[in-house]
Design an enzyme around this catalytic site. Sequence first.
Site, short mmCIF file in Angstrom:
data_model
loop_
_atom_site.label_atom_id
_atom_site.label_comp_id
_atom_site.label_asym_id
_atom_site.label_seq_id
_atom_site.Cartn_x
_atom_site.Cartn_y
_atom_site.Cartn_z
N ASP A 105 4.78 -4.71 -0.19
CA ASP A 105 5.44 -6.15 -0.91
C ASP A 105 4.39 -6.50 -1.84
OD1 ASP A 105 3.40 -6.77 0.68
OD2 ASP A 105 4.46 -8.39 1.94
N HIS A 106 3.21 -6.11 -1.80
CA HIS A 106 2.09 -6.52 -2.70
C HIS A 106 2.38 -5.76 -4.03
CE1 HIS A 106 0.46 -8.79 0.45
NE2 HIS A 106 -0.78 -9.30 -0.31
N ASP B 298 -3.42 -9.29 6.70
CA ASP B 298 -2.95 -10.12 5.75
C ASP B 298 -3.26 -11.62 6.05
OD1 ASP B 298 -1.37 -10.37 3.09
OD2 ASP B 298 -1.12 -11.91 4.25
N ARG C 154 -2.01 -20.42 -2.71
CA ARG C 154 -3.51 -20.21 -3.25
C ARG C 154 -3.24 -20.51 -4.76
NH1 ARG C 154 -5.26 -15.42 0.66
NH2 ARG C 154 -5.88 -16.93 2.26
N SER D 265 -8.71 -14.51 1.49
CA SER D 265 -7.81 -13.54 1.96
C SER D 265 -8.59 -12.65 3.11
CB SER D 265 -7.20 -12.47 0.99
OG SER D 265 -8.13 -11.70 0.44
N ARG E 161 -8.60 -9.60 2.75
CA ARG E 161 -8.94 -8.45 2.13
C ARG E 161 -10.21 -7.72 2.53
NH1 ARG E 161 -8.69 -10.49 -3.83
NH2 ARG E 161 -6.53 -10.88 -3.02
FE1 F3S Z 1 2.16 -11.84 -0.62
FE2 F3S Z 1 0.89 -14.06 -1.76
FE3 F3S Z 1 1.96 -14.04 0.72
S1 F3S Z 1 0.39 -12.08 -1.97
S2 F3S Z 1 1.64 -12.08 1.65
S3 F3S Z 1 3.05 -14.06 -1.22
S4 F3S Z 1 -0.03 -14.97 -0.06
#
Ligand code: F3S
Length: 641
Positions: free
Chosen positions: A64-65, A119, A379, A534, A536
């Site tokens: 999804d990213h 995540d 964010r 995050s 990450r």
């Molecule tokens: Fe994607 Fe933004 Fe959520 S990168 S997982 S929509 S915080």
Amino acid sequence: MTMNVTQKIIAAHLVSGEMVPGGEIGLRIDQTLTQDATGTMAYLQFEAIGVDRVRTDLSVSYVDHNTLQMGFRNPDDHRFLRTVARKYGVVFSPPGTGICHQLHLENFAKPGATLVGSDSHTPTAGGIGSLAMGAGGLSVALAMAGEPYFIAMPKVVRVRLEGALTGWASAKDVILHLLGLLSVKGGVGRVFEYAGPGVATLSVPERAVITNMGAELGATTSVFPSDGQTRQFLAAMGREGDWKELVADADATYDEEVVIDLSALEPLAAQPHMPDRVMPVRELAGLAVQQVAIGSCTNSSYADMKSVAQLFAAAKVSPETDTLISPGSKQVLKMLAREGLVEPLLDAGARLLECSCGPCIGMGGSPVSGGVSVRTFNRNFEGRSGTKDAKVYLVSPLTAAMVAIRGAFTDPATWGTAPAVPDLPADVPSIRDMFLYPPADGDGVEVQRGPNIVALEKFEGFGDVLEADVLLKAGDDITTDHIMPAGAEITALRSNVPAISAYVFNRVDEEFVARAKACDNGVIVAGENYGQGSSREHAALAPRHLGVRAVIAKSLARIHRANLVNFGILPLMLEDKADYDVLALGQRLTVPVAGITAGGIVRVAVAGGGSVAVRNDLTQKELDIIRAGGLLNYVRLSKTG
Ligand code: F3S
């Protein structure tokens, strides 16, 4: 013993430790999720552990990213993720199917289950009553291998909701209110458990907005009880069999309490560049807005999108405001299409993007230079939008839609009557056949790797003493975006650590990488809350590749601290915060590693004279992991005895 919801889920999954706040507990994990940006590394790590099949009830790999597939890197990563999922027994969600947390809530999350995801917004599933935690990819890889997930037993905060939302106030305003109250550090070491009469007034997608952004409080997670609303949602998703009641015992106790009167809330906005800089929307009236972006894992449900479509059916968006919409899943998009709600969005002048993270992770949709962007995301860190000097405000979908129509923030008192929160339709279409399910046996499956998939390097452990140079002296609230920036070009390198390391801290200090390469070992000195943001793990992994062996900070954010441990970096805290002023860029430090004890204090010598006292909050096991050079080495060592 009477228990709250959090304690009930923990007790049912406890494999080690005592349920006393602060002590380490090990939890059996039922489900895992990964997304592509962290997932490639998580599966490389899973392969390095050497287990032939995932050992969870369910593991899902979402893409999804980084769905743009510009050049070979992203498609290579996606093919690797697809084939590795097939081999090891993981469900695969192809690019475009939707955002991991929205999809997981709709299709897989269960009340009472434990979920670990690579995540930080994994707590979204707390809206359905899962104990859902964000973690580094390595922790997720270990959970997939059947190992327990270790956390500090959290304090449980009861958030007592009274009354019901009225007017233009929405679920987003509940969590923005809490962020304004408690700040981005207010949730550290805590689970926020929602209770009280207001809970029943919120649907599961509304609850998920709140638990999603609990991540911004720094919380371990947030959780709602599983009640009639939960049952109704699961039934609409065709999963009523997954429902079970899960409520706190009548006389359950909590460590802390916050009370929120839902009926007193009004539309709120988080100002640039922190989610806790919250103020009423009415006080921003008059501020012109160049971009509105609606979507993300926080606010992309059917109800969110439908409310926006209904407002856009009555009024076009301002020509001065570029308006972007990303539905959270193909299920949401199908429902909108079926009800004729896509047309009003398009006719109003909005742009419909793919069902993915999109602008939230800087994948397109960057605002104009110096522009004001109003987003329904979670964010608003500086630069995250892809435009360094853009000013990003976080709001609800209702507020975002009204801002798009007016081209500016206006007083909600001038917006007229607020629309009711839409209910799910009677016949919600299933998209479960869009996922790729693994065969019962992965033996004959070949994992396909392109040139962008680079095998993990093996890190060295520590000797008795660490001699290292201060490579950076950073201030407070350094985020993982500062350490390891996102954006299409950089995120595409997540499965290639040597290549992505070239970008470490490059938006903070362009000389950092050159300095790191010029010395053997490095230390980062920082202020409060180092590594917030995050999950990450590249924010630990890439600095480790560059030779960073220790962080000395005033305080550290939870997930990042865990990632530092996982990659063999010492997370140390200044015993006296005033000693921050003693340390300077370029100093040679001597850390007596052999003398470090779990929870103890040692003195770090500064070349040329002087020293500072540093403490740690590590467990003995975490210390052993660091000494071994990281969790992967530690697990390998413990497997070979
Ligand atoms: Fe994607 Fe933004 Fe959520 S990168 S997982 S929509 S915080």
